[in-house]
Design an enzyme around this catalytic site. Structure first.
Site, mmCIF file in Angstrom:
data_model
loop_
_atom_site.group_PDB
_atom_site.id
_atom_site.type_symbol
_atom_site.label_atom_id
_atom_site.label_comp_id
_atom_site.label_asym_id
_atom_site.label_seq_id
_atom_site.Cartn_x
_atom_site.Cartn_y
_atom_site.Cartn_z
ATOM 1 N N ARG A 16 0.876 -1.182 0.000
ATOM 2 C CA ARG A 16 0.000 0.000 0.000
ATOM 3 C C ARG A 16 0.906 1.223 0.000
ATOM 4 O O ARG A 16 1.744 1.383 0.879
ATOM 5 C CB ARG A 16 -0.911 0.002 1.229
ATOM 6 C CG ARG A 16 -1.719 1.270 1.358
ATOM 7 C CD ARG A 16 -2.779 1.209 2.441
ATOM 8 N NE ARG A 16 -3.932 0.444 2.013
ATOM 9 C CZ ARG A 16 -5.160 0.618 2.505
ATOM 10 N NH1 ARG A 16 -5.383 1.511 3.451
ATOM 11 N NH2 ARG A 16 -6.173 -0.113 2.074
ATOM 12 N N HIS A 43 -7.453 0.833 -6.441
ATOM 13 C CA HIS A 43 -7.683 0.093 -5.194
ATOM 14 C C HIS A 43 -8.399 -1.223 -5.527
ATOM 15 O O HIS A 43 -9.544 -1.450 -5.128
ATOM 16 C CB HIS A 43 -8.521 0.955 -4.239
ATOM 17 C CG HIS A 43 -8.519 0.462 -2.834
ATOM 18 N ND1 HIS A 43 -7.709 -0.558 -2.394
ATOM 19 C CD2 HIS A 43 -9.248 0.859 -1.747
ATOM 20 C CE1 HIS A 43 -7.929 -0.763 -1.111
ATOM 21 N NE2 HIS A 43 -8.865 0.076 -0.700
ATOM 22 N N GLN A 46 -10.236 -3.710 -2.914
ATOM 23 C CA GLN A 46 -11.539 -3.276 -2.418
ATOM 24 C C GLN A 46 -12.642 -3.685 -3.393
ATOM 25 O O GLN A 46 -13.745 -4.047 -2.999
ATOM 26 C CB GLN A 46 -11.550 -1.762 -2.225
ATOM 27 C CG GLN A 46 -12.858 -1.243 -1.643
ATOM 28 C CD GLN A 46 -13.107 -1.703 -0.215
ATOM 29 O OE1 GLN A 46 -12.243 -1.561 0.637
ATOM 30 N NE2 GLN A 46 -14.282 -2.265 0.047
ATOM 31 N N ASP A 131 -16.867 7.480 -1.279
ATOM 32 C CA ASP A 131 -15.591 7.359 -0.565
ATOM 33 C C ASP A 131 -15.331 8.718 0.094
ATOM 34 O O ASP A 131 -16.019 9.705 -0.211
ATOM 35 C CB ASP A 131 -14.489 7.013 -1.590
ATOM 36 C CG ASP A 131 -13.145 6.686 -0.963
ATOM 37 O OD1 ASP A 131 -13.064 6.561 0.279
ATOM 38 O OD2 ASP A 131 -12.157 6.566 -1.725
ATOM 39 N N CYS A 171 -15.963 2.108 1.209
ATOM 40 C CA CYS A 171 -14.789 1.291 1.533
ATOM 41 C C CYS A 171 -14.264 1.528 2.948
ATOM 42 O O CYS A 171 -13.433 0.755 3.422
ATOM 43 C CB CYS A 171 -13.696 1.527 0.499
ATOM 44 S SG CYS A 171 -13.147 3.236 0.400
ATOM 45 N N ARG A 199 -13.350 -8.030 2.765
ATOM 46 C CA ARG A 199 -11.939 -7.772 2.449
ATOM 47 C C ARG A 199 -11.092 -8.969 2.862
ATOM 48 O O ARG A 199 -10.151 -9.347 2.177
ATOM 49 C CB ARG A 199 -11.429 -6.507 3.175
ATOM 50 C CG ARG A 199 -12.005 -5.194 2.686
ATOM 51 C CD ARG A 199 -11.632 -4.902 1.244
ATOM 52 N NE ARG A 199 -10.182 -4.912 1.049
ATOM 53 C CZ ARG A 199 -9.374 -3.875 1.269
ATOM 54 N NH1 ARG A 199 -9.866 -2.726 1.672
ATOM 55 N NH2 ARG A 199 -8.072 -3.971 1.061
HETATM 56 N N1 NVA Z 1 -9.638 6.823 -1.483
HETATM 57 C C1 NVA Z 1 -9.245 6.374 -0.154
HETATM 58 C C2 NVA Z 1 -9.532 4.916 0.032
HETATM 59 C C3 NVA Z 1 -9.285 4.425 1.420
HETATM 60 C C4 NVA Z 1 -9.506 2.962 1.606
HETATM 61 C C5 NVA Z 1 -7.770 6.688 0.038
HETATM 62 O O1 NVA Z 1 -6.973 6.487 -0.887
HETATM 63 O O2 NVA Z 1 -7.414 7.159 1.100
#
Ligand code: NVA
Length: 218
Positions: A16, A43, A46, A131, A171, A199
């Protein structure tokens, strides 16, 4: 160098990070599978959980209409790719200046389109997704974004425009009172807790699949 050394010690790597190129570069030197656990651009894990959750609650998502309401961010990009892979129609409502990258809209024009407002996206939707307004690394933009996204909150009024069976997903982590109304997570059609649990299941399946595929190469 890190990719070469780390992949000599492990069976699988999950990263990540921010820049998508970091994961791509690591993967190109890794001898084991590399999973994108979130980048600025995508992502995908997810989406595995979201697609599993939709299927569990409503059956196949093929041919359905999904509304993405909010930021044209990593999640939005992955929804665009998912629309192509799973065969659903994606309506995207974002404020001006926060649209997903044009290259994705052009490549996936057959399944994803920008619409003029959150209401336009919600009408007849089978799934509404949103989101946070400020993603990781954008915290200093929070105040500006709160203004820009004020008309893009997912709430009960928006859900009433959708198909009666329309599911709601997020998410997480969610900001009650910002991208969702205070009680949206408790809406009768919200499936965010199953989505969050999935998840675990979806990623266990992904790890098993990738390790088995990698073994076949040996
Ligand atoms: N768009 C958000 C998703 C978090 C799971 C981020 O990148 O922070």
């Amino acid at each position: 160098d890190s990719a070469r050394v780390i992949s000599s010690m492990l069976d699988i790597v999950m990263i990540r990070t921010f820049g998508h190129d970091i994961v791509e570069r690591f993967a190109s030197y890794s001898t084991v599978p590399v999973i994108n656990a979130l980048t600025d651009d995508h992502h995908p894990c997810q989406l595995l959980a979201d697609m599993q959750t939709f299927t569990e609650h409503r059956g196949s998502i093929q041919g359905k209409t999904v509304a993405w309401i909010g930021d044209g961010n990593n999640m939005c990009n992955s929804y665009i790719e998912a629309a192509h892979m799973w065969g659903f129609k994606l309506k995207i409502a974002t404020p001006k200046g926060y649209e997903p990258q044009q290259k994705f809209l052009t490549e996936f024009a057959h399944c994803a389109e920008l619409v003029g407002s959150a209401e336009d996206a919600a009408v007849n939707a089978d799934l509404i997704v949103t989101d946070v307004w400020a993603s990781m690394g954008q915290e200093e933009e929070q105040k500006i974004r709160e203004k820009a996204f004020a008309d893009y909150q997912v709430n009960e009024r928006l859900m009433d425009l959708a198909h009666p069976d329309c599911l709601f997903m997020h998410c997480l982590p969610a900001h009650r009172g910002e991208e969702i109304s205070e009680n949206m997570l408790d809406h009768k059609n919200a499936v965010v807790w199953d989505e969050a649990e999935n998840r675990l299941h979806a990623q266990k399946a992904l790890v098993e699949f990738l390790i088995n595929e990698n073994l076949k190469k040996d």
